[in-house]
Structure formats: structure tokens, C-alpha cells
Write an enzyme that holds these catalytic residues in place. Structure first.
Site, mmCIF file in Angstrom:
data_model
loop_
_atom_site.group_PDB
_atom_site.id
_atom_site.type_symbol
_atom_site.label_atom_id
_atom_site.label_comp_id
_atom_site.label_asym_id
_atom_site.label_seq_id
_atom_site.Cartn_x
_atom_site.Cartn_y
_atom_site.Cartn_z
ATOM 1 N N LEU A 101 25.630 44.616 71.842
ATOM 2 C CA LEU A 101 26.519 44.364 72.978
ATOM 3 C C LEU A 101 27.027 42.928 72.994
ATOM 4 C CD1 LEU A 101 24.394 46.380 75.536
ATOM 5 C CD2 LEU A 101 26.550 47.099 74.476
ATOM 6 N N GLY B 135 17.583 49.446 72.321
ATOM 7 C CA GLY B 135 16.999 48.172 72.760
ATOM 8 C C GLY B 135 16.818 47.224 71.592
ATOM 9 N N GLU C 221 12.589 43.381 71.824
ATOM 10 C CA GLU C 221 11.245 43.234 71.267
ATOM 11 C C GLU C 221 11.179 43.449 69.763
ATOM 12 O OE1 GLU C 221 9.996 46.234 73.996
ATOM 13 O OE2 GLU C 221 8.595 44.878 74.990
HETATM 14 MO MO1 MOS Z 1 7.991 43.857 77.950
HETATM 15 S S1 MOS Z 1 6.140 43.394 77.253
HETATM 16 O O1 MOS Z 1 7.913 45.476 78.405
HETATM 17 O O2 MOS Z 1 8.472 42.681 79.013
#
Ligand code: MOS
Length: 735
Positions: A621, A693, A696
Site C-alpha cells: 500500500l 499483512g 511482522e
Molecule cells: Mo502484534 S505482537 O500482534 O502487535
């Protein structure tokens, strides 16, 4: 108006590819950037609330037992001290974001050293801190606390939902042409967000306003209501700017409950800000892990068995445990599988979500074991991984949604000149430094969460985006502005995005990497509905509507959007819900890491010299903020590999290194020029904007590339993290 959509089917329209301005995906600067660098963005501690007084938490100095007396009466009214709050609700543990496990109410039970037991409130912070330090507290200690997760007499339990025994792994190990059977350990981590936790509570009758630093306001307001025995309708929470969370602000922490209780009792707004040691002690820790990995393969390197059996820890009674095997379930094939998690019950500060719970440490170790298997089988580590990418989920027989793992491996290898590396451990030197190269795969589950966002196209031709979603440094302000601007044909500076207020439509907040795709989809849906209204005014189909730079239509026929609105704003709430595509497809993000590490042949000091990450996370994005997320993850990977480690004293479970002087996160000199490459990808099953996402992904295996490089440099396998010099010194190759 509302625009509701449930993600039951793939959405391959790729609408954001065909828009006029090309805003989405571009490396646009954060609209909140100038406020942040000039100090005008209001972080939790910075609200100017009249009549505010200060509270400081008092923490237990025993590890297990009961508080029998808090002798505060002699202090009240002196030296600015206003009150000492000892309400039982203060003992509540930090919430896990939805899955909160509260200790039994009505008791003064202490379960760990450092647990909050009281709050001292005074006119100034300094007065409160002093009084908190000298507050006389009496305890009745119990002698049977447990501190060491691996001790014989520490109680453990096996959560049913996380035990898998498929086929016969023991047999597969016996029959294997090549195998790995090793135990690895990773230490506990603290989120160490730059902004310490803070809450300012103020009451107006029975209405509570709580200004704080939180990731998921829609859950947090319910946790707070629950803790205070209130209805959430009487609470408003504000978190417009959050200085990092990494999981530690997923749920409310003791500062929120104590500030609210104190403000009610005193009748003045109360601010509770945690000191750095308090952040370490009273928020979340990532559990240390012991991971027993077994891999079996044939002469072709194709896995026949995968074992990943883990021991993690948490407080007695806590429901959360580090889901270490999360990605192991779907990452590689092999039909004989034994995956399990065992939870040791220890009296240490609460275990919880810390960036990429599960994969951060699980992929780290799995990717170490794959490196060991590659060596045993004499197969290039990149090639070994490619041979083991399954067609369907090896346990659930599900298809995968988008997965650019092969491309990430190939592109990484090409950009890093992987084929030119020295393959013999310990054989490459640069003066006193032994040089090594290593790689690892990356994976993180993908989740879409229910989200709402309101978009208003104002009569003056600007737009307003409103949601309770947070920006924890991730770039939410930027990406929501980009999506709305793109869809409504407005330049970014004509879109205002308002976040972090529970009075606004509710979303899932920032956690589990789901924030951008979920709330971004809600904004997208709202804008689609607004486009339909505009198209109606023009008597055309929405799909034929061309909006750009404040105009509808093209060329001579283009009309200003303001003219079409004729003084009437259009407002819509977009509402996305996850659906069948999340159950029927294995959704995840993938990537690869490549690292060059230098290990000093005299001192054993390891330094990362260069590092590359290649990631596929669906539609990107904002190239700049997405890249920054990956930098951050990889930097934490360097920290995990080399320095970060929570140290507990096994006599009482207290955290020995509860500050940033002794808990070593990487600083500039520890981090070389890192390169991140984002692959083009659209995931039509993930979200209507084809985004997954990314927050992470950058940490999920990163440390393994570093320690695999250390092996290549020195011939030493690091199986006890972090790779501090003491673990290398004894076995370094002779000069
Ligand atoms: Mo994350 S560890 O779900 O902020």
C-alpha cells in the site's frame, strides 16, 4: 449509508491497479511526519489535562503470596501525597487483547516479582515516585513458587489444540537418508517500544475518558470496561499517536486500570506513566523457548518427516502461550509430523504477544534446522527449501493463496550473489575477521479482521476518513489517506485521516499484521459506495467513473467534484468481515533473508555486515512504510541473533536486565545498510484490496540468516540464542 462485504470469495478485480493517480503503493511520506518530527503529535504523556495529578505504581517484592498490609495512612496529606490506591483490581494482569485472563478478584494474590500492588498518587510525579518507593507493604510469602521453565518440579500443561501427531515421525527419522535432531533455545524478549506505557484518566460523572498508548482500542475499551465493571458506552479512549507497541500495547496494562481507579477516588485527572523497568516488569514478555526439531529427508532432500516440539512458559492460569509451531504447520512438506507445545507455569512476569508471536522464534529455529539439514544432505540451502514447498497444506490439505516463496528465494540469491559465496565453514578471512554467509526463509500467517471505517466526501471536495484504528508507527495515516485519495480522485493533501478514538467506527486495531489490510479494506468499501453515488449523479456506471485530481470525467467533459456535490456531502461507513477465503485457503506471507556476518577470530564478536530481505505480502500500500516495517523486523532479527535476552534471576524470578542499558537492542552501529525488496503480488483471497499483512514478516526467521552465516564463518552452530561472544570464543577456528 453502509457498504458491507464479507470475504467469502476471491476478489480479482484489482481495482486499485486501474485508478488514475497511482497513489496507492507509492512511497508517499507520512502525513503525520511533520507533526512527529516537530513535537506536535500528542503522545499519551503529553496531553495537557487541567488539574492533573500523578500516580506511580508500587510493585511486589515477593514472587508468590499475598499482600497483608499497605500502611499508607501516615503518608497521605504529606509531601503532596494524595492517596494510595490498593483496590484489588490493580492486581489485574495486562490484557492479551481480547483474550484477557484476569486473576481472581477479591484477593491480594501476588504471582510474580514486580507485579503492581498499589498506586501512590501525588501532586507531582517526583512526590509520587518517592512515596511509592517508601510505601510500607507487608506480605505473606509462599515458598513454592516456580521460576525455571525447565526445572524438574515445574508444572507444565499441554494445550490440546496445539498437539499434532501425524504418521510416524520416529520411523521416518530411522528410515531417513539424512536427518537433523537438535534442541535449540531462544531467550525471552521485551517489546521495548520507544514510548513507555502511559494513561491519563479523567472522569465526568460516570463517564471516563482515558488517553493512553494502545494498539487495539476496540478491544481495549471492552477490557477496561470489564476491569472497572462499567459499560463500554461510558468510556472513551484516545490513542491518536503511539510510539511503538510490538504487542506490548495490544491490551490494556496496569497503568490504565490504576489511573482510572485513582482518578475516580481522588476526583482529579490522574496520569500514570511507567518507567522503563516497569514496562519490562508489568507489560508483556515473549516467552523463552526450548525447541526440539527433527527433520528427516531422503537422498533427494525431500522431507519425509518434520518434528517441532516446544516448551514455553507463562504464569499459572494464563491462556496465552507462544505459538511457536504456527508456521511449521504449513511451511514445508513431509507427511510424518509431530508438532507440539508444552507450557511451563512459572512465577515470572506475564507472557504475551511480542512482534510475530510464534513465527519470530519458531521460524528462526526451523530455518536453523533446515540449514543443518542442507549441510547434512549436501544440498544448497536455497535449493533444499525449494524442494520442500508443498502443493497443499501438509496437514489440512488446503490450497495456498498467493505464495511467492520461490521467487523470494531466487531473487534473494541472485541479488546477494549467493552462488559466489565460500561454502566451506571457516575458510574465508578478512584480517582478524572470519566472514560467513547465511540465508533463511520467512513466513507469517495472514489474517483479515472485521473492520469499520467512515469516509465522508465533503461539499468542498475534500475527504475525511474516520476509524478507531491506530498508527503505531506503521504508517496507517499514510495508507488510509492513499486509499481514500485514490478511490475518490483526490490528491493526498485533500484527505484527512482521523484515528485512535473509540468514538469513531470500530476496527481491529494494529496487531497480528492485520491492521492495514483490514481497515484499508473498510476504507476501500466506503469509497466504492461514494463512487457509486457520484456515478449516479453523472448517469453512468460506477465502473466507468473516472475520478482524478478533484475532477470527474476526462478532458473537456471533466467536471469538478465540488460541482457534482452541489453543497451536499456524501458519507458512508465501510464494513469488512472475514469469510470463507480465510478458512478455505492457507494464507500467509513469505520471504527470504540473506546475511553476511563477520566474526572476530580473536574475540568472537559477531557483526552483521550486510543483510537482504525479499518479501511477498500481497499488494503493497505504501512502498516506503512497508519497507520500513521490514527494516524494523530485520533489525530485531539482528538483535535476536546477537544480543537481545531477558535475564531472570532463578531465586525469585525478577528480571535482572530491566532497562535498555542492560537489555541490548541493536543500535545504529550494530545495523549495516539493510536492503529490502518487495515483490509484486496480489492476493485475491486475502482482501478486496489484494493486500496481506507485512508488519511482522520481517522478523520471522531473520535471526536464522545471521546465525547460519555465523556457522559458515566459523563452523560453530548457535543453538542457544543469542550468539554472544562467550558462545563462540572457545570453538573458534585456530589462526
Ligand atoms: Mo502484534 S505482537 O500482534 O502487535
Amino acid at each position: 449509508m453502509t457498504a458491507h462485504h464479507k470475504m467469502d470469495q476471491a476478489d480479482s478485480r484489482n481495482r486499485l491497479d486501474d485508478m488514475v493517480q497511482g497513489l496507492v503503493g507509492s512511497p508517499m511520506n507520512r502525513p503525520d511526519g511533520p507533526l512527529k518530527v516537530s513535537g506536535r503529535a500528542t503522545y499519551a504523556h503529553e496531553w495537557d489535562v487541567p488539574d492533573m495529578v500523578h500516580g506511580v505504581l508500587v510493585r511486589a517484592t515477593i514472587s508468590k503470596g499475598r499482600v497483608t498490609d499497605v500502611a499508607s495512612s501516615g503518608m497521605i496529606g504529606k509531601d503532596g501525597v494524595l492517596a494510595a490506591i490498593t483496590d484489588d483490581r490493580l492486581l489485574r494482569r495486562p490484557a492479551q487483547g481480547g483474550a484477557n485472563e484476569a486473576p481472581p478478584q477479591g484477593s491480594k494474590q501476588v504471582d510474580y516479582f514486580g507485579q503492581p500492588i498499589a498506586l501512590v498518587v501525588a501532586e507531582t510525579f517526583e512526590q509520587a515516585r518517592h512515596a511509592a518507593n517508601i510505601l510500607p507493604v507487608r506480605y505473606e510469602a509462599e515458598g513454592n513458587a516456580a521460576f525455571d521453565p525447565e526445572a524438574e518440579d515445574t508444572e507444565t500443561d499441554l494445550p490440546d489444540e496445539d498437539q499434532l501427531d501425524q504418521g510416524n515421525l520416529d520411523q521416518a527419522m530411522t528410515d531417513a537418508a539424512f536427518s537433523v535432531d537438535q534442541v535449540y533455545r531462544t531467550p525471552g524478549h521485551n517489546s521495548a517500544a520507544m514510548e513507555p506505557h502511559c494513561a491519563i484518566a479523567s472522569w465526568d460523572g460516570d463517564k471516563l475518558t482515558l488517553r493512553g498508548s494502545y494498539q487495539m482500542l476496540n478491544y481495549n475499551i471492552n477490557e477496561l470496561a470489564d476491569a472497572l465493571n462499567m459499560v463500554p458506552e461510558n468510556i472513551r479512549m484516545l490513542s491518536p499517536y503511539v510510539g511503538g507497541g510490538f504487542g506490548s500495547k495490544l491490551g490494556i496494562s496496569p497503568e490504565a486500570v490504576s489511573a482510572a481507579l485513582a482518578a475516580k477516588e481522588i476526583g482529579k485527572p490522574v496520569c500514570v506513566t511507567l518507567s522503563r523497568p516497569q514496562v519490562f516488569e508489568t507489560t508483556m514478555r515473549r516467552s523463552e523457548t526450548r525447541q526440539h526439531v527433527r527433520l528427516a529427508c531422503g537422498t533427494d532432500g525431500v522431507l519425509t518427516g518434520v518434528g517441532h516440539e516446544c516448551l514455553v512458559s507463562n504464569l499459572p492460569g494464563e491462556g496465552f502461550y507462544e505459538p511457536v509451531t504456527q508456521a511449521t504447520h504449513f511451511m514445508y512438506g513431509g507427511k510424518n509430523r509431530k508438532l507440539g507445545i508444552e507450557v511451563a507455569r512459572v512465577n515470572r512476569t506475564c507472557g504475551g504477544s511480542v512482534r510475530a508471536p510464534g513465527e519470530a522464534v519458531g521460524m528462526q529455529v526451523l530455518e536453523n534446522a533446515m540449514d543443518e539439514l542442507a549441510e547434512a544432505a549436501g544440498i544448497d540451502p536455497v535449493e533444499l527449501r525449494k524442494r520442500n514447498i508443498p502443493d497443499r497444506h501438509p496437514e489440512q490439505d488446503l490450497p495456498y493463496s498467493s505464495r511467492r516463496f520461490v521467487e523470494a528465494l531466487d531473487e534473494g540469491a541472485r541479488l546477494f550473489d549467493w552462488d559466489k559465496r565460500n561454502k566451506k565453514p571457516g575458510a574465508l578471512r578478512d584480517g582478524d575477521w572470519l566472514i560467513g554467509h547465511g540465508m533463511a526463509g520467512a513466513a507469517r500467517v495472514n489474517i483479515l479482521s472485521e473492520a469499520k471505517a467512515k469516509v465522508t466526501l465533503l461539499a468542498n471536495g475534500s475527504a475525511l476518513v474516520e476509524t478507531d484504528m491506530t498508527d503505531i508507527g506503521t504508517g496507517t495515516y499514510a495508507i488510509l489517506t492513499q486509499i481514500a485519495g485514490e478511490m475518490l480522485g483526490l490528491p493526498a493533501d485533500r484527505v484527512e485521516t482521523s484515528l485512535g478514538d473509540t468514538d469513531l467506527p470500530a476496527g481491529p486495531g494494529s496487531g497480528g499484521s492485520w491492521g492495514a489490510a483490514s481497515t484499508g479494506s473498510a476504507v476501500f468499501l466506503a469509497c466504492e459506495e461514494i463512487r457509486k453515488e457520484i456515478a449516479k449523479k453523472l448517469g453512468i456506471d460506477e465502473s466507468d467513473l473516472r475520478l482524478g485530481d478533484g475532477y470527474a470525467g476526462r478532458g473537456e467533459a471533466a467536471r469538478p467534484i465540488t460541482e457534482l456535490l452541489a453543497g451536499e456531502p456524501i458519507a458512508t461507513t465501510g464494513h469488512i468481515e472475514p469469510g470463507k477465503t480465510l478458512e478455505e485457503m492457507q494464507q500467509a506471507t513469505y520471504g527470504s533473508y540473506f546475511a553476511e556476518v563477520a566474526v572476530n577470530a580473536v574475540t568472537g564478536e559477531a557483526r552483521v555486515r550486510r543483510m537482504l530481505g525479499v518479501f511477498g505480502a500481497g499488494r503493497i500500500l505504501n512502498e516506503k512504510t512497508a519497507t520500513s516495517q521490514c527494516y524494523g523486523g530485520m533489525i530485531w532479527g539482528i538483535g535476536s541473533a546477537l544480543t537481545e535476552e531477558m535475564v531472570f534471576d532463578n531465586r525469585d524470578g525478577h528480571i535482572v536486565n530491566h532497562d535498555l542499558a542492560e537489555y541490548h537492542i541493536p543500535v545504529n552501529l550494530d545495523v549495516p545498510q539493510i536492503e529490502v525488496v518487495l515483490l509484486e503480488e496480489r492476493d485475491e483471497w486475502a482482501s478486496p484490496i489484494q493486500a496481506k499483512g507485512i508488519g511482522e514478516l520481517g522478523i520471522c526467521g531473520a535471526a536464522a540468516a545471521v546465525t547460519n552465516a555465523i556457522y559458515n564463518a566459523t563452523g560453530i552452530r548457535i543453538r542457544e540464542y543469542p550468539a554472544t561472544l562467550d558462545k563462540l570464543l572457545a570453538d573458534l577456528p585456530s589462526q
